[in-house]
Motif scaffolding. Structure first.
Motif, PDB file in Angstrom:
ATOM      1  N   LYS A  56      20.093  59.399  18.535  1.00 34.82           N
ATOM      2  CA  LYS A  56      18.950  58.785  18.309  1.00 34.82           C
ATOM      3  C   LYS A  56      18.846  57.726  19.158  1.00 34.82           C
ATOM      4  CE  LYS A  56      17.484  56.775  13.825  1.00 34.82           C
ATOM      5  NZ  LYS A  56      17.888  56.852  12.336  1.00 34.82           N
ATOM      6  N   ASN A  57      17.432  56.958  19.141  1.00 33.74           N
ATOM      7  CA  ASN A  57      17.042  55.940  19.873  1.00 33.74           C
ATOM      8  C   ASN A  57      17.748  54.660  19.094  1.00 33.74           C
ATOM      9  OD1 ASN A  57      16.215  53.645  21.604  1.00 33.74           O
ATOM     10  ND2 ASN A  57      14.056  54.349  21.392  1.00 33.74           N
ATOM     11  N   MET A  58      19.259  54.524  19.087  1.00 29.82           N
ATOM     12  CA  MET A  58      19.668  53.369  18.336  1.00 29.82           C
ATOM     13  C   MET A  58      20.741  52.881  19.444  1.00 29.82           C
ATOM     14  SD  MET A  58      18.369  53.047  15.612  1.00 29.82           S
ATOM     15  CE  MET A  58      18.988  52.352  14.147  1.00 29.82           C
ATOM     16  N   TRP A  59      20.660  51.777  19.715  1.00 33.15           N
ATOM     17  CA  TRP A  59      21.412  51.260  20.804  1.00 33.15           C
ATOM     18  C   TRP A  59      22.828  51.619  20.795  1.00 33.15           C
ATOM     19  CZ3 TRP A  59      25.444  47.962  19.802  1.00 33.15           C
ATOM     20  CH2 TRP A  59      25.243  47.072  18.662  1.00 33.15           C
ATOM     21  N   GLU A  73      22.845  59.603  14.026  1.00 32.23           N
ATOM     22  CA  GLU A  73      23.701  58.463  14.219  1.00 32.23           C
ATOM     23  C   GLU A  73      25.038  58.856  13.965  1.00 32.23           C
ATOM     24  OE1 GLU A  73      22.141  54.926  12.153  1.00 32.23           O
ATOM     25  OE2 GLU A  73      20.337  56.088  11.887  1.00 32.23           O
ATOM     26  N   VAL A 118      23.935  44.465  24.893  1.00 35.55           N
ATOM     27  CA  VAL A 118      23.109  45.075  23.876  1.00 35.55           C
ATOM     28  C   VAL A 118      21.984  45.520  24.484  1.00 35.55           C
ATOM     29  CG1 VAL A 118      22.205  45.163  21.593  1.00 35.55           C
ATOM     30  CG2 VAL A 118      24.324  43.988  22.049  1.00 35.55           C
ATOM     31  N   ASP A 119      21.233  44.660  25.371  1.00 30.46           N
ATOM     32  CA  ASP A 119      19.927  45.226  26.010  1.00 30.46           C
ATOM     33  C   ASP A 119      20.191  46.320  26.833  1.00 30.46           C
ATOM     34  OD1 ASP A 119      19.749  42.689  25.196  1.00 30.46           O
ATOM     35  OD2 ASP A 119      18.901  41.808  26.594  1.00 30.46           O
ATOM     36  N   ARG A 179      20.736  49.272  24.647  1.00 33.36           N
ATOM     37  CA  ARG A 179      19.393  49.740  24.203  1.00 33.36           C
ATOM     38  C   ARG A 179      18.437  50.565  25.010  1.00 33.36           C
ATOM     39  NH1 ARG A 179      14.035  47.751  23.821  1.00 33.36           N
ATOM     40  NH2 ARG A 179      14.715  45.896  25.343  1.00 33.36           N
ATOM     41  N   LYS A 216      17.591  54.582  24.620  1.00 33.97           N
ATOM     42  CA  LYS A 216      16.317  54.896  24.692  1.00 33.97           C
ATOM     43  C   LYS A 216      16.181  56.314  25.534  1.00 33.97           C
ATOM     44  CE  LYS A 216      13.176  52.576  27.264  1.00 33.97           C
ATOM     45  NZ  LYS A 216      12.333  51.333  27.511  1.00 33.97           N
ATOM     46  N   SER A 261      18.069  59.481  24.574  1.00 30.62           N
ATOM     47  CA  SER A 261      17.379  60.135  23.396  1.00 30.62           C
ATOM     48  C   SER A 261      16.034  60.806  23.863  1.00 30.62           C
ATOM     49  CB  SER A 261      16.815  59.041  22.261  1.00 30.62           C
ATOM     50  OG  SER A 261      15.501  59.401  21.573  1.00 30.62           O
ATOM     51  N   ARG A 264      15.422  61.089   5.465  1.00 33.29           N
ATOM     52  CA  ARG A 264      16.554  61.473   6.245  1.00 33.29           C
ATOM     53  C   ARG A 264      17.574  62.240   5.672  1.00 33.29           C
ATOM     54  NH1 ARG A 264      20.134  56.532   8.763  1.00 33.29           N
ATOM     55  NH2 ARG A 264      21.535  57.832   9.710  1.00 33.29           N
ATOM     56  N   THR A 297      13.649  57.194  12.332  1.00 33.72           N
ATOM     57  CA  THR A 297      13.661  57.973  13.843  1.00 33.72           C
ATOM     58  C   THR A 297      14.102  56.684  14.856  1.00 33.72           C
ATOM     59  OG1 THR A 297      11.279  57.120  14.573  1.00 33.72           O
ATOM     60  CG2 THR A 297      11.577  59.311  13.312  1.00 33.72           C
ATOM     61  N   GLY A 298      14.220  55.485  14.433  1.00 28.69           N
ATOM     62  CA  GLY A 298      14.691  54.403  15.211  1.00 28.69           C
ATOM     63  C   GLY A 298      13.641  54.156  16.333  1.00 28.69           C
ATOM     64  N   GLY A 314      12.503  56.760  18.120  1.00 28.62           N
ATOM     65  CA  GLY A 314      12.697  57.768  19.024  1.00 28.62           C
ATOM     66  C   GLY A 314      12.095  59.141  18.879  1.00 28.62           C
ATOM     67  N   PRO A 315      12.334  59.893  19.463  1.00 34.92           N
ATOM     68  CA  PRO A 315      13.246  60.174  20.749  1.00 34.92           C
ATOM     69  C   PRO A 315      12.457  59.346  21.914  1.00 34.92           C
ATOM     70  CG  PRO A 315      12.017  62.309  20.312  1.00 34.92           C
ATOM     71  CD  PRO A 315      11.890  61.562  19.111  1.00 34.92           C
ATOM     72  N   GLY A 316      13.154  58.655  22.652  1.00 33.89           N
ATOM     73  CA  GLY A 316      12.793  57.766  23.583  1.00 33.89           C
ATOM     74  C   GLY A 316      11.948  56.913  22.992  1.00 33.89           C
ATOM     75  N   ILE A 317      10.649  56.867  23.242  1.00 31.15           N
ATOM     76  CA  ILE A 317       9.970  55.568  22.558  1.00 31.15           C
ATOM     77  C   ILE A 317       8.820  56.454  21.749  1.00 31.15           C
ATOM     78  CG2 ILE A 317      10.167  53.760  23.920  1.00 31.15           C
ATOM     79  CD1 ILE A 317       7.548  54.543  25.530  1.00 31.15           C
ATOM     80  N   LYS A 319      12.468  45.159  18.124  1.00 31.10           N
ATOM     81  CA  LYS A 319      13.832  45.133  19.025  1.00 31.10           C
ATOM     82  C   LYS A 319      13.684  44.344  20.153  1.00 31.10           C
ATOM     83  CE  LYS A 319      14.162  50.226  18.610  1.00 31.10           C
ATOM     84  NZ  LYS A 319      14.399  51.438  19.182  1.00 31.10           N
ATOM     85  N   GLN A 376      17.101  42.681  18.816  1.00 36.82           N
ATOM     86  CA  GLN A 376      18.015  43.566  19.748  1.00 36.82           C
ATOM     87  C   GLN A 376      18.427  43.001  20.968  1.00 36.82           C
ATOM     88  OE1 GLN A 376      17.420  47.707  19.156  1.00 36.82           O
ATOM     89  NE2 GLN A 376      17.689  47.583  17.056  1.00 36.82           N
ATOM     90  N   THR A 377      16.959  42.864  21.645  1.00 37.39           N
ATOM     91  CA  THR A 377      17.097  42.058  23.048  1.00 37.39           C
ATOM     92  C   THR A 377      17.496  40.659  22.945  1.00 37.39           C
ATOM     93  OG1 THR A 377      15.494  43.862  23.866  1.00 37.39           O
ATOM     94  CG2 THR A 377      15.896  41.793  25.052  1.00 37.39           C
TER      95      THR A 377
END
Lengths: 448, 287
Positions: A224-227, A282, A412-413, A416, A420, A423, B126, B231-232, B234-237, B248, B252-253
């Motif tokens: 999954k696209n989760m870091w 996840e 974390v970046d 991430r 991405k 995934s 989910r 989906t967070g 994703g997949p990818g973006i 994010k 996150q960043t």
């Protein structure tokens, strides 16, 4: 007689007054410190340590501890907001090896305190060195590891044992490995695997390649696209001989090793050795797949071992769970150190450091381990391994194979970016070569 | 007399003061501060000594392909779900726009999905669509819908399930305002049901359709919780909406400067068309 009575009364009143005045002045009010903690099993284990400390140690130390649990969702965002606001509302922040670089400007350095203070049965030297390093930023220890979480390989012992002994299975295994990987492989113990062995076993235990396979898929990737999923892939990269950075400290993602690690994910999904829905997996989904007998191999966090080998929770597989480090040229386990650091803006730093000192002791970490945590103290892990076999593996793997990647405040970046593209590659949206090039570019931009 | 008017005049402002203060604290200050952040290199590590960055954050956002993908996904998603929800909401409203037994109870039940938090709905689906233990997967013979090819349709279906009742509610209220006499007159003229629909009902509820479309489009454009949980991004973006992109980037960043720059760009891009849209809607209602 009357005078004697008056004098006696006066003496009683005076002594009472003295007792009240001096008694109150003598008893110092304990300092209460608050500690933010990550909710879940780690917090439940830590609560037991806090309770013990408040009951047994507080009267002597003059420090009382209060735990503050933020919700798991957006946990670090809430901490980030408090840090950015220079809040003194909490005295200790929860931190982890992958985020301590971001937290470092807001945390006290611990080196001096531990160098100057003698802690009976504890001290920084009591903590496994790899776990101390994991919380070190530019040579300064910014957090104290209290729980060592490692990512490793979990597998179905019964199926691997049969593969190692059953001639028919071995012939089929060789046929599949020859057809899919171009080389006829011989089954080995998972502790000796490289990634070809992993791939061959995953294909052999997938119905798409072996209709007689007892499991539907060989493995279930977390894509999954989760870091956090970037950590699992980083362990694959490291075990293939790659790394985030080259010898000169430059990003090294556009490398044959990184492409191979991305290709492994792409191939496992493309060849139906992992469910296609893994792009939404996840931590929990692979566990469910393993518990229901759908998959045989997991690249998973060590704590899952306790869940999967619990008879009540996992009745189908509880006695069939094997454990090994990641396969590869060099066996590795990714280490995530979880712990706490002292808030730079706290008004009770001294008290907070006293509490940290206690947490380094074998006494404290034993309570933590007995309550479900994975303490980073070798002596405790050895002592508790008879009750919980996972501790034995954890101690061994932490000493031999543990590593973690860091990019200062950008860890974390980077994770991430990795999540991405891992995934996207697993979902078949991009090929591994293009993904590796883009990761390289994005990480370079990030670190500029 | 004049003193009375003056007091009344002052009183107006005194009574408005608490609301004005609230607005200032909760809207004006954060907006101004966002502008300020967007011109600075505001990351967690230097939050209190952030250097001035000029237009750098804006340029980085505008040259980021992920940003443009998230804009495209948000527009695509919002347009599709609002169209479906309007169509279904209007059809159901037409169906209920008559006397029938148990109507109140059925409508109340129909509105229930709106009460569920979108994040919870994400968690529910989910689980329901989990390919190992999901009920829907089991009922559908093991077909997994959380794969690349089905993911966007699944998100659209969940949104439609949750928010069609909202469109229904607005359009049903609109239908209640159409005078019965219009239909009676049309019946005398021999109008067919489809003529009634296109020449009476639709023009009469048009302002309500515009409002429902506007509200649903805006809300779907901002979609975050349900998609993020499921989906967070994703997949990818693939399913990264603009809200997820900004979230994010900020949390996150830790790049608050770029996150606020992205928010402001969106605000600017939508302000003009939105103002025009609202004006038009108001004209429709007033007419």
């Amino acid at each position: 007689m009357k005078l004697a009575r008056v004098v006696l009364m006066a003496c009683v009143v005076l002594s009472l007054l003295v007792a009240v005045v001096f008694g109150t002045a003598g008893a110092t009010k304990p300092v209460t410190i608050s500690m933010v903690y990550w909710p879940g099993p780690e917090a439940e284990a830590m609560e037991k340590v806090v309770k013990y400390y408040n009951e047994k140690i507080s009267p002597k130390s003059g420090v009382k501890v209060e735990m503050v649990l933020f919700g798991r969702e957006g946990f670090f965002e809430k901490e980030a907001t408090m840090m950015a606001a220079r809040s003194s509302d909490v005295d200790l922040y929860f931190t982890c090896s992958y985020i301590v670089g971001q937290h470092a400007p807001y945390l006290e350095t611990l080196n001096d305190y531990f160098a100057k203070t003698k802690i009976e049965g504890g001290g920084l030297e009591n903590i496994l060195p790899v776990c101390v390093d994991a919380m070190t930023v530019d040579g300064q220890v910014k957090g104290l590891t209290l729980d060592a979480s490692i990512n490793l390989l979990l597998y179905r012992k019964d199926l691997i044992n049969r593969l190692l002994t059953d001639k028919e299975w071995q012939a089929k295994y060789q046929e599949i490995s020859k057809r899919e990987l171009g080389k006829a492989l011989t089954p080995k113990q998972p502790t000796e695997w490289n990634w070809d062995d992993f791939m061959a076993t995953a294909l052999f235990l997938s119905k798409a390649h072996n209709p007689d396979s007892p499991t539907e898929y060989g493995t279930a990737l977390q894509a999954k696209n989760m870091w956090p999923n970037g950590k699992v892939w980083s362990a694959v990269l490291r075990s293939m001989g790659g790394s985030w950075f080259d010898d000169k400290g430059k990003p090294a993602f556009n490398s044959p090793k990184a492409i191979a690690a991305l290709k492994l994910y792409a191939d496992l999904v493309k060849k139906d050795a992992s469910p296609k829905a893994c792009i939404n997996y996840e931590y929990t989904e692979p566990n469910e797949a393993f518990k229901s007998g759908r998959v045989a191999l997991l690249l998973q966090w060590g704590v899952a071992y306790n869940e999967l080998s619990n008879k009540e929770v996992s009745p189908l597989v509880w006695d069939k769970v094997g454990i090994a480090p990641h396969p590869g040229e060099r066996h590795v386990v990714w280490l995530t150190s979880m712990g706490v650091g002292v808030n730079k803006f706290s008004k009770n730093k001294e008290a907070a450091l006293k509490w940290l000192g206690f947490l380094t002791t074998t006494e404290a970490m034993k309570i933590y381990g007995e309550s479900g945590g994975v303490p980073p103290v070798a002596e405790v892990l050895t002592g508790l391994s008879a009750k919980n076999p996972y501790f034995g593996y954890a101690k061994d793997y932490l000493a031999k194979y543990a590593f973690s990647e860091k990019a200062k405040d950008k860890t974390v970046d980077v994770l991430r970016v990795l999540a991405k593209y891992v995934s996207a590659v697993s979902g078949g949206q991009i090929d591994p070569e293009t993904a590796a090039g883009r990761i390289q570019k994005e990480v370079e931009d990030l670190l500029k | 007399m004049q003193q009375g008017i003056s007091l009344e005049h002052k009183m107006k402002y005194i009574l408005l003061l608490p609301l004005a203060v609230m607005l200032l604290l909760l809207i004006t200050f954060p907006t101004i501060y966002s502008w300020y952040l967007s011109f600075h290199r505001a990351v967690l590590a230097n939050y209190f000594e952030m250097p001035f960055a000029g237009l750098e954050n804006y340029l980085r956002v505008l040259t980021d392909s992920d940003f443009w993908h998230s804009v495209w996904f948000s527009i695509y998603y919002a347009t599709i779900v609002s169209l479906i929800e309007l169509f279904l909401g209007f059809s159901i409203a037409l169906f209920f726009n008559r006397k029938m037994p148990g109507k109140t109870l059925i409508i109340s039940l129909f509105l229930l999905p709106m009460m569920v938090s979108p994040a919870l709905l994400g968690v529910m689906f989910r689980l329901l669509l989990n390919d190992s233990v999901g009920l829907f997967t089991y009922l559908l013979g093991g077909v997994s819908f959380l794969t690349s090819e089905y993911l966007i349709p699944v998100l659209i279906v969940i949104d439609v399930l949750q928010w069609t009742p909202f469109a229904f509610l607005i359009l049903y209220s609109g239908l209640q305002t159409v005078p019965v006499e219009l239909y009676e007159a049309a019946a005398i003229d021999g109008a067919s049901p489809s003529q009634n629909l296109f020449y009476i009902t639709v023009p009469a509820v048009a302002p309500f359709l515009v409002i429902a479309a506007l509200l649903r489009w805006l809300d779907s454009f901002k979609v975050f919780d349900m998609v993020f949980v499921l989906t967070g991004g994703g997949p990818g973006i693939m399913t990264t909406s603009l809200s997820i992109y900004i979230y994010k980037m900020a949390f996150q960043t830790g790049d608050f400067g770029r996150a606020t720059a992205a928010s402001i760009l969106v605000l600017l891009a939508f302000s003009m068309p939105l103002v025009a849209f609202v004006r038009r809607a108001r004209r429709g209602i007033n007419a």
